[in-house]
Design a protein around this motif. Structure first.
Motif, short mmCIF file in Angstrom:
data_model
loop_
_atom_site.label_atom_id
_atom_site.label_comp_id
_atom_site.label_asym_id
_atom_site.label_seq_id
_atom_site.Cartn_x
_atom_site.Cartn_y
_atom_site.Cartn_z
N UNK A 17 0.86 -1.19 0.00
CA UNK A 17 0.00 0.00 0.00
C UNK A 17 0.89 1.23 0.00
N UNK A 18 0.90 1.96 -1.11
CA UNK A 18 1.78 3.12 -1.24
C UNK A 18 1.00 4.43 -1.30
N UNK A 19 -0.22 4.42 -0.77
CA UNK A 19 -1.07 5.61 -0.85
C UNK A 19 -0.50 6.80 -0.07
N UNK A 20 0.41 6.52 0.88
CA UNK A 20 0.97 7.61 1.68
C UNK A 20 2.38 7.97 1.25
N UNK A 21 2.78 7.52 0.04
CA UNK A 21 4.11 7.84 -0.48
C UNK A 21 3.99 8.36 -1.90
N UNK A 22 5.09 8.94 -2.41
CA UNK A 22 5.14 9.32 -3.83
C UNK A 22 5.35 8.05 -4.64
N UNK A 23 4.51 7.83 -5.62
CA UNK A 23 4.61 6.62 -6.45
C UNK A 23 5.25 6.89 -7.81
N UNK A 24 5.05 8.10 -8.32
CA UNK A 24 5.44 8.38 -9.71
C UNK A 24 5.72 9.87 -9.84
N UNK A 25 6.58 10.22 -10.78
CA UNK A 25 7.02 11.60 -10.92
C UNK A 25 5.96 12.61 -11.29
N UNK A 26 4.84 12.15 -11.85
CA UNK A 26 3.75 13.08 -12.15
C UNK A 26 2.92 13.40 -10.92
N UNK A 27 3.05 12.55 -9.89
CA UNK A 27 2.23 12.71 -8.69
C UNK A 27 2.91 13.59 -7.63
N UNK A 28 4.23 13.62 -7.64
CA UNK A 28 4.92 14.40 -6.62
C UNK A 28 6.42 14.32 -6.78
N UNK A 29 7.12 15.21 -6.04
CA UNK A 29 8.58 15.23 -6.06
C UNK A 29 9.03 15.97 -4.80
N UNK A 30 10.00 15.45 -4.06
CA UNK A 30 10.42 16.11 -2.82
C UNK A 30 10.91 17.55 -3.04
N UNK A 31 11.50 17.82 -4.19
CA UNK A 31 11.99 19.18 -4.43
C UNK A 31 10.84 20.15 -4.64
N UNK A 32 9.80 19.72 -5.42
CA UNK A 32 8.64 20.63 -5.54
C UNK A 32 8.00 20.85 -4.19
N UNK A 33 7.87 19.76 -3.42
CA UNK A 33 7.16 19.87 -2.14
C UNK A 33 7.85 20.86 -1.20
N UNK A 34 9.19 20.90 -1.27
CA UNK A 34 9.93 21.86 -0.45
C UNK A 34 9.62 23.30 -0.88
N UNK A 35 9.51 23.51 -2.19
CA UNK A 35 9.18 24.85 -2.68
C UNK A 35 7.74 25.22 -2.31
N UNK A 36 6.82 24.25 -2.45
CA UNK A 36 5.44 24.51 -2.05
C UNK A 36 5.35 24.86 -0.57
#
Length: 367
Positions: A40-59
């Motif tokens: 179950x990976x619903x609480x993690x980033x699965x794919x590059x279109x769904x998220x990225x740690x670098x974007x999340x830091x900027x957000x």
């Protein structure tokens, strides 16, 4: 009450809460399209279109400045388009400024094919006529390039009374210069390509809102449409945001020094800058803006003189963007704005103020 200084100070230490001994203090750049996600990976980033740690830091940084959740996009126009596509449906109307950034109206024109229509209204009289019948009302204040201003609080009250949502494009001011969400707007959009990045080397944008349903709708649009930012551009914007406070202060201080001198020069026919006491927008600007900004617009006698002035200034680039460390200027009628041929939009950069003024004055004196 959170002040600009406390927001700027906190911005530099947002990562502290997650740092462990031995971790890098600067943000690492994560270049990945796939992530390990067994079970179950619903609480993690699965794919590059769904998220990225670098974007999340900027957000996280932008959200800190806005005081609201933020969704990052690959440009300011991508952020604007996302709000339109995520929140409008066939049969609805929206209202746009007649004198704001022209590409916003171009996107709205394309939406007609999907059954969404729009009207325009000048920023200076934006409240005239009311807001009945509009699902979305969009304003850019100060308007680019003419620098007229809309009363955000009064507009928000009237729009909400009519049942609409209110979007403010805050690109020209950044969250350090103006805070539309605090003034009643539902959504802020901005091109972080400009002052937040500050070095003219990345395209970026964001949407901010305190309404969870709006944020979720915009997030789903980004995932579905694939309108995602590059991790490297996000990393550049993160780095730029760390110096935004210093750069923005210097740019605004210099603009406030230069504007009255420009207005007094014999070659300048008319000039707009909200920081001048005689400017039509000054009293409203004093109420709703924390600074008066770094954009100055003025008119010279002709297209030819405007081009000579820009090309002849030793500390100025002829370029179509603004908000970077370099001072830029542009004759705006060549971009399709309804302005005189000699209309110049000057975007003050980070050069020493007196040296910049000397270069501007010398170029004007040669006209």
């Amino acid at each position: 009450m959170t002040t600009s200084n406390s927001r700027a100070a906190g911005l530099l230490h947002l990562r502290d809460r997650a740092l462990k001994r031995g971790d890098p203090v600067p943000l690492p750049l994560t270049m990945a399209s796939i992530y390990l996600s067994p079970g179950d990976s619903s609480d993690t980033i699965e794919y590059g279109r769904f998220g990225n740690p670098t974007w999340h830091a900027v957000e996280d940084m932008l959200g800190h400045l806005e005081g609201a959740p933020c969704i990052a996009f690959p440009s300011g126009m991508a952020a604007i388009a996302a709000t339109f596509f995520a929140l409008l449906k066939a049969g609805e109307r929206m209202l746009l400024p007649a004198d704001g950034y022209h590409t916003t109206r171009a996107v709205a024109e394309r939406l007609k094919a999907f059954g969404v229509d729009f009207d325009t209204r000048p920023t200076a009289g934006f409240l005239d006529g009311g807001f009945a019948g509009y699902r979305l009302v969009f304003v850019e204040t100060p308007a680019n390039p003419g620098l007229d201003i809309c009363d955000i609080t009064a507009a928000a009250d009237a729009i909400h009374a009519a049942g609409g949502l209110f979007i403010v494009d805050n690109t020209t001011m950044t969250p350090l210069g103006q805070r539309p969400l605090d003034l009643g707007a539902d959504i802020v959009v901005a091109a972080d390509t400009k002052a937040p990045n500050g070095h003219s080397d990345a395209l970026f944008g964001h949407v901010a809102s305190r309404d969870p349903e709006i944020i979720e709708a915009v997030r789903k649009w980004r995932v579905t449409a694939g309108s995602i930012p590059s991790p490297f551009d996000a990393w550049l914007v993160h780095r730029g945001l760390e110096t935004l406070d210093m750069r923005f202060e210097r740019m605004c201080n210099t603009a406030e020094l230069i504007a009255p001198r420009l207005k007094a020069h014999r070659a300048v026919r008319s000039l707009r800058y909200p920081g001048l006491p005689e400017d039509p927008s000054h009293n409203l600007a004093r109420v709703q803006m924390e600074r008066f900004g770094f954009l100055i617009s003025f008119v010279l006698d002709s297209e030819e003189k405007a081009e000579r002035f820009i090309d002849g200034c030793a500390l100025m680039h002829s370029a179509t963007s603004f908000g970077g460390v370099h001072t830029t200027a542009e004759r705006r009628d060549k971009r399709g704005d309804a302005v005189p041929g000699g209309f110049v939009r000057l975007a003050v950069g980070c050069e020493p103020a007196e040296e910049l003024w000397k270069a501007i004055e010398e170029s004007l004196d040669r006209l």
